[in-house]
Design an enzyme around this catalytic site. Structure first.
Site, PDB file in Angstrom:
ATOM      1  CD  GLU A  96      38.411  35.475  49.828  1.00 20.58           C
ATOM      2  OE1 GLU A  96      38.613  35.344  51.615  1.00 20.58           O
ATOM      3  OE2 GLU A  96      37.583  35.391  49.950  1.00 20.58           O
ATOM      4  CG  ASP A 119      37.219  36.811  54.056  1.00 19.77           C
ATOM      5  OD1 ASP A 119      36.213  37.574  53.207  1.00 19.77           O
ATOM      6  OD2 ASP A 119      37.224  35.503  53.606  1.00 19.77           O
ATOM      7  CG  LEU A 121      29.695  38.934  54.744  1.00 17.88           C
ATOM      8  CD1 LEU A 121      29.851  39.988  56.242  1.00 17.88           C
ATOM      9  CD2 LEU A 121      28.714  39.333  54.078  1.00 17.88           C
ATOM     10  CG  ASP A 122      35.760  33.483  56.011  1.00 13.92           C
ATOM     11  OD1 ASP A 122      36.207  33.611  54.708  1.00 13.92           O
ATOM     12  OD2 ASP A 122      35.349  32.941  56.569  1.00 13.92           O
TER      13      ASP A 122
END
Ligand code: AHM
Ligand code: MG
Length: 339
Positions: A96, A119, A121-122
């Site tokens: 991402e 992703d 670190l969402d």
């Protein structure tokens, strides 16, 4: 006689045992999952230090050793890339945080058949305030010929073709929860031995749960049928829980039951969450646990066609009976209000 303590099964042992159960397995997928597990431990170590940022140096500054202090989401991105690139078990990555796909060279002339999307670190708005965040990953078998560099088409696949997917939650404890299409298992990090240990075998989502989960602050920006559905949740006296980290909101929903929604808004008419990095992998986990995951247009998330790497999608995911109720409500609402 005193019962002996249950034997600890580590993530690595579990992966190895699952690999042995499949005679055709080449060990590549196992290697990838193990690498993601190691990257998760390293990211976890930094996430745990996030509160010390004013002591160790703020983002962009130099720390005492003269190294640049990185933003945590970029740090997580770099660690995931580093581990997956060095593992030799995947032929390409998409993150991402990256604009394009990143082909990965084979090691010792060996080419891999997998691509990984993640992703790193969402829930990044929660980093600075010590609230749960997570890493999400999704693995596909490549479509392009094995000895050539990977192509965009290898990544733009439907969620139903995922080989494995899961997430790491950095919460009150750190857990990795994943599926390879044979149920969902959860492993909790025991910091004293530095190992993820099998703690939640064959996770099943309850048919219904006590809460709905949506950013209620955007209520006025949702389509009317979603507004009416949310009113209905309140009328049914469901509780409202919304952390603002998809990983944490889905994790709670998986264990307690409930329904999570991220509908379209004026700012993000197609929804905010990314189909390939967030919706597909979480949908795979939820479905494998017996739940459902659809768009607000009532299509199954994992059957959506991906046309762009960073494509956004609306999502409604959670307990099977609650998602079914939502779909029935919306189906009934639309014809009644068609002009
Ligand atoms: P991010 O990838 O920039 O962190 O954004 C994704 C996050 C999800 O974890 C969460 O469900 C959502 O954004 C929350 O958004 P909002 O603050 O608009 O409700
Ligand atoms: Mg995200």
């Amino acid at each position: 006689m005193k019962e002996s303590a249950p034997r600890i099964i580590t993530l690595d042992e579990f992966i190895l045992r699952s690999e042995k159960a499949h005679s055709a397995s080449t060990g590549e997928l196992s290697g990838l999952l193990r690498d993601i597990g190691v990257a998760a431990k390293i990211i976890n170590r930094e996430v745990n230090k996030a509160g010390l940022v004013n002591i160790l140096g703020i983002d962009g500054s130099e720390n005492q050793s003269g190294d640049q202090v990185q933003k945590l989401d970029l740090y997580a991105n770099d660690r995931m890339i580093e581990f997956l690139q060095n593992s030799g078990e995947c032929c390409g990555l998409a993150s991402e945080e990256l604009p394009d796909i990143l082909p990965v060279k084979g090691i010792d002339g060996k080419s891999s058949k997998y691509v990984v999307l993640f992703d790193p670190l969402d829930g990044s708005s929660n980093i600075d305030v010590n609230v749960s965040i997570g890493t999400i990953f999704s693995i596909f078998r490549r479509r392009s010929p094995i000895h050539a560099p990977c192509q965009l088409e290898d990544f733009l696949q439907r969620g139903v073709d995922q080989v494995a997917a899961g997430y790491v939650i950095y919460g009150t404890s750190t857990m990795i929860v994943y599926t390879t299409g044979q149920g969902v298992n959860g492993f909790t990090l025991d910091p004293s031995i530095g190992e993820f240990c099998l703690s939640h075998r064959d996770i099943k989502i309850p048919a219904r749960g006590p809460c709905y989960s949506v950013n209620q602050g955007y209520f006025r920006m949702f389509d009317e049928e979603i507004r009416r559905y949310i009113d209905r949740c309140a009328d049914q006296q469901l509780g409202l829980r919304y952390i603002g980290s998809m990983v944490a909101d889905i994790h709670r929903t998986l264990f307690q039951g409930g329904i999570f929604l991220y509908p379209g808004t004026q700012k993000h008419p197609q929804g905010k969450l990314r189909l390939l990095y967030e919706c597909n992998p979480m949908a795979f986990v939820v479905e494998q646990a017996g739940g459902r995951a659809i768009t607000t247009g009532l299509e199954r998330i994992m059957e959506r066609e991906a046309t762009a790497l960073h494509q956004r999608e609306t999502i409604v995911a959670g307990s099977p009976d609650m998602v079914e109720d939502m779909a029935t409500f919306v189906r009934g609402f639309r014809p009644a209000h068609a002009s």
